[in-house]
Design a protein around this motif. Structure first.
Motif, PDB file in Angstrom:
ATOM      1  N   GLU A   1       0.652  -1.298   0.236  1.00  0.00           N
ATOM      2  CA  GLU A   1      -0.078  -0.060  -0.098  1.00  0.00           C
ATOM      3  C   GLU A   1       0.845   1.134   0.032  1.00  0.00           C
ATOM      4  OE1 GLU A   1      -3.198  -2.006   3.033  1.00  0.00           O
ATOM      5  OE2 GLU A   1      -3.278   0.168   2.707  1.00  0.00           O
TER       6      GLU A   1
ATOM      7  N   ARG B   1      -6.466  -1.644   9.754  1.00  0.00           N
ATOM      8  CA  ARG B   1      -6.784  -0.533   8.858  1.00  0.00           C
ATOM      9  C   ARG B   1      -5.708   0.502   9.070  1.00  0.00           C
ATOM     10  NH1 ARG B   1     -11.563  -1.435   6.073  1.00  0.00           N
ATOM     11  NH2 ARG B   1     -13.135  -2.346   7.595  1.00  0.00           N
TER      12      ARG B   1
ATOM     13  N   GLN C   1     -10.123   2.059   3.370  1.00  0.00           N
ATOM     14  CA  GLN C   1      -9.732   2.022   1.940  1.00  0.00           C
ATOM     15  C   GLN C   1     -10.717   1.166   1.227  1.00  0.00           C
ATOM     16  OE1 GLN C   1      -5.936   0.722   2.378  1.00  0.00           O
ATOM     17  NE2 GLN C   1      -5.063   2.485   0.930  1.00  0.00           N
TER      18      GLN C   1
END
Length: 197
Positions: A4, A34, A46
């Protein structure tokens, strides 16, 4: 877990004196990790992206396709489609994408298909539409655009499986308006479509 991209940008919802979401953890009452702000408790959710597009046809049945000028799959053919923008409806988004990618004005008929693509966190909503004019030209994200008869569709040069699925659903439903939106095809449907070419 996929990589990410974590930026230094702090969301407007974070408190002014905190460092922003930068720690991964499971928030209280939830069941998955998260990205969170340890200072103010802000959670950066997300969620899947929504793609909208259309199988747009001219009066003679030819279908609008666009040759992609951008990655992924640059140089391959696709339906005019893309990510929704904030504060627009799915129909508005599909019409906007047709204009942006092919300078095409369309009149949306109905929802043809909803495809779930969890591996890339997308939901794709494809409408059936009619072109208001056969005059189309490439927009900034297209190398070329064209109207294709069914027999002339460049099947081996289509960019994504969902383009194939939507085209085949459209073809199977010609003349029908009473159909519920299609979903990801079953193996039986995929096998049946192989015989349609």
């Amino acid at each position: 877990m996929p990589d990410e991209k974590i930026t230094d940008a702090k969301p407007a919802d974070c408190a002014p004196d905190c460092g922003g979401p930068r720690v991964r953890g499971i928030p209280p009452g939830e069941d998955r990790e998260r990205l969170m702000c340890p200072d103010c408790g802000y959670i950066a959710y997300q969620n899947p992206l929504i793609v909208v597009g259309a199988v747009a046809t001219w009066e003679d049945g030819r279908i609008l396709l666009c040759r992609r000028a951008i990655e992924p799959r640059k140089g391959f053919w696709t339906l005019p489609a893309g990510y929704m923008e904030e504060r627009e409806s799915t129909r508005e988004g599909a019409a906007r994408e047709a204009w942006e990618e092919a300078r095409a004005r369309i009149d949306i008929d109905h929802l043809l298909a909803i495809y779930d693509i969890p591996r890339i966190s997308q939901v794709q909503m494809i409408f059936r539409a009619r072109l208001l004019s056969p005059d189309v030209e490439p927009g900034p994200e297209s190398l070329d655009v064209g109207l294709f008869a069914w027999k002339d569709i460049p099947w081996s040069e289509l960019a994504f499986p969902t383009v194939v699925w939507a085209l085949r659903e459209h073809h199977e439903r010609l003349g029908r308006t009473d159909c519920a939106p299609a979903v990801n095809p079953t193996p039986d449907a995929l096998a049946r479509w192989e015989t349609m070419l």
